[in-house]
Design an enzyme around this catalytic site. Structure first.
Site, PDB file in Angstrom:
ATOM      1  CD  GLU A 425      -1.910  -2.309   1.424  1.00  0.00           C
ATOM      2  OE1 GLU A 425      -0.754  -2.622   1.775  1.00  0.00           O
ATOM      3  OE2 GLU A 425      -2.835  -3.129   1.324  1.00  0.00           O
ATOM      4  CG  HIS A 492     -12.159  -7.080   6.230  1.00  0.00           C
ATOM      5  ND1 HIS A 492     -11.321  -7.771   7.047  1.00  0.00           N
ATOM      6  CD2 HIS A 492     -11.703  -7.296   4.959  1.00  0.00           C
ATOM      7  CE1 HIS A 492     -10.402  -8.395   6.313  1.00  0.00           C
ATOM      8  NE2 HIS A 492     -10.610  -8.110   5.052  1.00  0.00           N
TER       9      HIS A 492
END
Ligand SMILES: Cc1ncc(C[n+]2csc(CCOP(=O)(O)OP(=O)(O)O)c2C)c(N)n1
Length: 686
Positions: A425, A492
């Protein structure tokens, strides 16, 4: 051992493996004239002497209290100078804090450099950032931010842009041996390896990271060993030998311009001063100074050139005198400059690059679209409009992304523009910035908004701050599938928009309806500033609208009045809008203004204040946990601006201050939907 390397890679690897005898402090600096002409040798000499003379002057000024801080590169000049001399002027260099020689070799006027060091307007950051923390497109230098490691992902993006343009350019990025312990080193080299990016990763191995010696920093014997692990070539040179560095970089650069790929170049060297001047050198054994003192890169090269007859004592004196004059003149101009005159309006304005979206209204045919379809449609249209837009994300290519938003994109736009990324990322967000520096637009998809924590530095320190710091915009949209109500647990489901709301320089969109998602996304891609684009996962497939099929934009900073009423203003965004609609549908007796903010930065303060002044009651609702959420800021704004209009305290509701629980009943309890309804009824009764 070589079998994991493809053919073109083998040559240099073998070279690497042959240099089993590591370059050490005891080895003398050995120059070989080869076929070098006098003019290049003389140019290298001048390039290496100038930063040394500036450094010596800076140390003097420091002692006189005329400058506050200095990070010295004395002893390491051969690396900066060798690199900068070897590259073409149009090739980007991303230096660190010991690379004065890069700036001087690129011939930045000294008065500008000195003004920069002193925070004067004549520098490159209007006094907003320090010493080497600046970039300049004019000289193709992208200076560091303090956060070690973060430069390397940016270099990847710059190199990717070159590769896409096929303009055959190399990019060089520097790191210290300490900085190479950062995850960004791994992520960026790995990405460059997988994507065959023409980047030279220069490791200045000076044996210490601040005070920490190498044996407490890493276990490998030498950095080129790491290159093998990444499947790339590694080359080691004597970092005190300017000729060797120059020759090596020139050769590698020529090679990777033609056959793009990364190379790790380890330069063995030594820092002759403290980390910065105030921190001293007590932790370094004195013998090391003696040994490395004998390897001084300037004196040794000077002696070699005298022996070769390229230099004479008279010529040295002449060059020194002219540099002395240039330095004195530069300092005189910089010292004479007055400090910047603070202008608050300008300070606030310049966190963003100026921008107005093309005002294309919704028109033509419409079709029923879920929020997910609207996002996908918006992205497809953006890709057709902006040929320099590159999409990057995990599994977004053939697989179409975990939410299938980019399904079919590879077929239409090709793999160069729709790129699967390794799980990196930080490097990829950095690459987004690099693409922007080199003329591209980037979209980075976080597979889930939660994972943005892996790349936070790139967003809050690089993307957000660069326009304010040195006028370089970051044309990057970070897409963030966010939120709970999907029973997906603590990692999540998080709402993390407040992390970015608090960071000046970012724009934040958070649509609640498909039509807004498409129009805002198309604005985001037009916008040259960094945009965090939140997409609620629970809304992806649950909300449908008739959405225009054509290209259109919706400007940021304009809230949507979803319902109009008299008694209370409900201010919310994202899933909150749908909770509020549900509650209002169940309580037709409540006459409420329902304001969907649509973008959090810029914030439509006017819409909020106007409504509250009308209704006299305000309720701020969001899905994010309550403490430190955006609601606190909105409540404070309303209290300050609407106090005399309020008939009740400003109420707010958010999720419980816990991680997001997985079990659906626990999650339901965690989310504010039920508490909001109860509290709203109390507010109406107040
Ligand atoms: C992410 C991050 N952590 C810590 C620091 C503080 N810091 C600044 S320089 C430095 C040491 C750097 O060592 P190295 O990369 O070897 O470069 P050198 O100073 O030796 O040239 C540290 C720990 C920082 N700037 N960034």
């Amino acid at each position: 051992m070589n079998r994991c390397f493809s053919k073109p890679h083998q040559k240099l690897v073998i070279l690497t493996l042959k240099i089993r005898k590591m370059i050490t402090a005891e080895m003398p600096v050995k120059f070989e004239r080869r076929k070098h002409k006098d003019d290049i040798l003389l140019a290298l000499y001048k390039n290496i002497l100038k930063p040394r003379m500036i450094e010596e002057k800076m140390l003097l000024l420091l002692r006189q209290g005329k400058i506050a801080k200095w990070f010295s590169g004395i002893g390491q000049e051969a690396i900066s100078v060798g690199v900068a001399t070897a590259l073409e002027k149009e090739e980007y260099i991303l230096p660190m804090h010991r690379n004065l020689g890069v700036f001087t070799t690129r011939e930045i006027p000294l008065n500008r450099l000195f003004s920069q060091f002193q925070g004067k307007p004549g520098g490159f950051t209007k006094g907003r950032d320090r010493s080497f923390h600046f970039g300049t497109q004019e000289y193709k230098i992208v200076g560091m931010i303090s956060h070690l490691g973060s430069q390397m992902g940016v270099a990847d993006g710059i190199a990717l842009a070159h590769k896409l343009k096929q303009d055959k350019k190399a990019t060089v990025v520097f790191t210290g041996d300490g900085g190479a312990s950062e995850g960004d080193f791994h992520e960026s080299i790995n990405t460059a390896a997988v994507w065959d990016l023409p980047v030279i990763f220069v490791v200045e191995n000076n044996g210490y990271g601040l005070s920490t010696p190498s044996n407490e920093q890493f276990r490998c014997k030498q950095f080129i060993d790491k290159a093998i692990g990444y499947g790339i070539e590694g080359v080691q040179v004597d970092g005190n030998n300017v000729l060797k560095v120059y020759e090596t970089v020139k050769k590698i650069a020529e090679d990777i311009r033609e056959k793009p790929r990364p190379v790790l170049l380890e330069c063995i060297t030594f820092r002759m001063r403290g980390h910065e001047e105030a921190s001293g050198t007590k932790y370094v054994p004195k013998e090391l100074f003696d040994t490395w003192g004998r390897k001084d890169p300037v004196q040794n090269f000077e002696r070699f050139l005298l022996d070769e007859g390229v230099l004479t004592e008279e010529l040295i004196e002449e060059i020194r005198t002219s540099f002395k004059k240039e330095i004195e003149k530069g300092l005189e101009i910089a010292f004479a400059e007055t400090s910047p005159n603070p202008n608050t309006t300008l300070e606030l304005k310049e966190i963003y690059k100026e921008f107005a979206p093309s005002s294309i209204q919704v028109s033509g045919s419409k079709s029923s679209k879920r929020l997910i379809d609207a996002v996908s449609d918006g992205m497809r249209l953006a890709m057709r409009k902006h040929h320099n837009l590159v999409l990057m994300g995990q599994d977004i290519a053939e697989y179409g992304g975990v939410f299938k938003i980019t399904e079919g994109f590879v077929e239409e736009f090709g793999k160069e523009r729709v790129r699967n990324t390794p799980l990196c990322e930080s490097a990829i967000l950095g690459a987004g910035f690099g693409l922007s520096i080199n003329g591209y637009k980037a979209m980075v998809e976080m597979q889930f908004a939660d994972f943005v924590s892996e790349g936070i530095t790139q967003i809050v320190n690089n993307l957000a701050k660069s326009h304010y710091r040195w006028g370089q915009n970051a044309d990057v949209v970070v897409r963030m599938p966010t939120g709970a109500q999907v029973a997906a647990g603590p990692f999540h489901s998080q709402s993390n928009e407040a992390w970015f709301f608090h960071t000046p320089g970012l724009k934040i969109a958070y649509p609640a309806f498909p039509s807004d998602a498409k129009g805002l996304l198309l604005s985001a891609f037009e916008d040259p500033n960094p945009v965090m684009f939140f997409e609620h996962k629970a809304l992806y497939r649950s909300i449908t609208e008739d959405v225009a099929d054509d290209y259109y934009t919706i400007p940021f900073g304009k809230a949507r009045l979803v319902r109009e009423g008299r008694d209370v203003s409900i201010i919310t965004y994202g899933l909150g809008v749908h909770w509020a609609l549900e509650v209002l549908n169940q309580h037709p007796e409540i006459s409420a203004d329902l304001i969907d903010l649509r973008t959090l930065a810029p914030l439509d303060k006017e819409a909020i204040l106007e409504s509250v002044k009308k209704t006299g009651k305000a309720f701020v609702l969001h899905e994010d946990t309550l403490t430190g959420g955006i609601g606190g800021e909105l409540a404070a704004l309303i209290a300050e601006e609407c106090f005399e209009h309020l008939d009740a305290p400003v109420m707010r509701e958010g999720s419980l201050d816990t991680p997001v629980p997985m079990n659906a009943d626990l999650e339901h309890n965690f989310l504010p939907r039920k508490r909001f309804e109860e509290k709203l009824l109390r507010l109406i009764e107040y």
